[in-house]
Design a protein around this motif. Sequence first.
Motif, PDB file in Angstrom:
ATOM      1  N   ILE B 241       0.854  -1.200   0.000  1.00 35.36           N
ATOM      2  CA  ILE B 241       0.000   0.000   0.000  1.00 35.36           C
ATOM      3  C   ILE B 241       0.888   1.248   0.000  1.00 35.36           C
ATOM      4  O   ILE B 241       0.609   2.224  -0.704  1.00 35.36           O
ATOM      5  N   ALA B 242       1.967   1.185   0.762  1.00 32.57           N
ATOM      6  CA  ALA B 242       2.910   2.307   0.781  1.00 32.57           C
ATOM      7  C   ALA B 242       3.481   2.540  -0.616  1.00 32.57           C
ATOM      8  O   ALA B 242       3.624   3.685  -1.055  1.00 32.57           O
ATOM      9  N   ASP B 245       0.941   4.296  -2.767  1.00 30.25           N
ATOM     10  CA  ASP B 245       0.693   5.703  -2.440  1.00 30.25           C
ATOM     11  C   ASP B 245       1.916   6.593  -2.608  1.00 30.25           C
ATOM     12  O   ASP B 245       1.777   7.778  -2.883  1.00 30.25           O
ATOM     13  N   ALA B 246       3.098   6.066  -2.381  1.00 33.46           N
ATOM     14  CA  ALA B 246       4.307   6.898  -2.459  1.00 33.46           C
ATOM     15  C   ALA B 246       5.495   5.994  -2.778  1.00 33.46           C
ATOM     16  O   ALA B 246       6.276   5.635  -1.907  1.00 33.46           O
ATOM     17  N   ARG B 249       9.102   7.157  -1.969  1.00 31.96           N
ATOM     18  CA  ARG B 249       9.323   7.184  -0.522  1.00 31.96           C
ATOM     19  C   ARG B 249       9.653   5.783  -0.031  1.00 31.96           C
ATOM     20  O   ARG B 249      10.555   5.591   0.782  1.00 31.96           O
TER      21      ARG B 249
END
Lengths: 288, 372
Positions: B241-242, B245-246, B249
């Motif tokens: 999920i991270a 979304d990014a 990062r």
Amino acid sequence: MNRLSKMSAWFRTESAAPNGFVPAGAPQDFGSHLLREGEIDTSHKVILYLEGVNVSFDGFKALNNLTLYINDGELRCIIGPNGAGKTTMMDVITGKTRPDSGQVYLGQTMDLTQMSEHEIASAGIGRKFQKPTVFPEHTVFENLELAMHTDKRVWPSLIARLSLQQRDRIDEVLNTIMLGEHRTQRAARLSHGQKQWLEIGMLLMQDPRILLVDEPIAGMTHQETERTAELLSSLAGERSVVVVEHDMEFVRSIARTVTVLHEGSVLAEGSMDEVQNNPRVIEVYLGE
Amino acid sequence: MTRQPLILHLIRDDRGGQIFIGLLVATLLLVSISNLLMPADSVWHLSTYAVTLLGKYLCYALLAIALDLVWGYCGILSLGHGAFFALGGYVMGMYLMRQIGERGVYGNANLPDFMVFLNWKELPWYWFGFEHAWFAALMIVVVPGMLAFVFGWLAFRSRVTGVYLSIITQALTYALMLAFFRNEMGFGGNNGLTDFKDIIGFSLQSDSTRIGLFVASGVALLLGYLVARYIVTSKFGRVIIAIRDAESRARFVGYKVESYKLWLFVVSAGLAGIAGALYVPQVGIINPSEFQPLNSIELAIWVAVGGRGTLYGAVAGALVVNFSKTFFTGFIPEAWLYGLGAIFIIVTLFMPKGLVGLIKQRVVPVKAAGAA
């Protein structure tokens, strides 16, 4: 390439133990220091070397023969007008941009130009972006959990459970960044300043040797700014901190050594006073 | 900390999942009873045709979970997931072809009919082993998984993302369709594989085998759901999920994004393969049209309609769209594609979180007030 750097990491670990005894799969002490990724060799005091680095985009020279050394444990501020190459420099160090020529080394042994982003991150370089980037759909707690220094390969992540020490560590950082009450809140709902803090917290969780911090106080209140200055100063010593910032007052409050970048190379370097009185710096900042 | 059995742990905070599992188990029981135990003239009797239709939908639902796993949780919009489904189907088809033995039209114990027809003298090497059920069962996940691995390795390592990735997945399934149309490929060309007789010794014509396949599809769907649920609730799930979304990062925090995407893609392809393998004995045929790009696009619509990133939403989407498809195509067949397009537009414009999001909006505020 990946394998090579991994192997050399092994060799370094072995040479670090003179008996040559490195138990395979020995329990690693996560959170305090790197074992298998290899020690950073700072025997010459310098932890980060940039030598003759050139980067150009479509003919525009973003970095022009940039040479810069960061000492182990130092707090360094980097200033410079827009387009001086500050962000590009960070991109080069973290592996986002590959230099056209020049050398970038972490300690004596690790060639950063040959490593990918995640390898550089696990080798001990943490980065805070100019625009705060956190994982918006995750809670504050989860953001810190994801950043935590631990085995970040696929399989370990699939079976990972937080240990008590790891929970304590996250709580500790939550206190440091003053987001304890927001631990279960989605990061997207934080204010701009809080996001900045969360990102700094994520940096702390990564437990890096070098922190690259791009404009940390943008959008912060005066109080928050003061705390940030305190925090960054307290981190230096054990770690090296490189701060890029526009706010001169802030820079003055934390800086010991300041480097001025201009048109992709170093224009001046020294204490804040020296730099501010440097005629070339005055010319660049105040115009002709 | 209290230790719970894994399965309870997985669905503890998953209201939608609990409802879904409850409904699924109830459906499996009721349908089996109604088909096998009720007399054929009773109103409570469900025809074998209907059972097979439901079984098909359950396979679609599993396929939708597979897509939701990569799209809803990791932002990889694969428009070629039908290819993994079809490959799983072909593996099953090959096994079923070998089970026919000398009962084929040409009575050749060694060669499937279409090979005899093409004057082939011996079985191609890649058909070896498919007479064994265990080998075929293994290949059902290995073949789609391998393709996903090779494709994903190339695509993710080169950091192909977003719409470009969607386009090349679409090209992948199209290329496979063209390849499988060729007789020289040795998979029955245009006609595909059909005329199946029995599966692990049970006749495919009998009602009890049909029920068996239906229940097997339901169980596969349940297990697939739990596997997917395990993945998304683990730290691995939080990492993907991270990444969604990014992405950069996630790299700078120290995750090797390519590996995460690759393994997720492989697992998803394996689930799609299982769905395809259970689908084929129920519909009785597998041919290259299963590879057509339109199928994969429709699949993406099911997931969007149901709601991305919840898993049970994908199941709901697959069921709702396919039930409406069956209903409307029996009714006004020409209008179906327009209807499907209209559903998609309505969902995109007014229900970005799909049907599930719509229901949640109604229910959750009440619950949140109660909890506070």
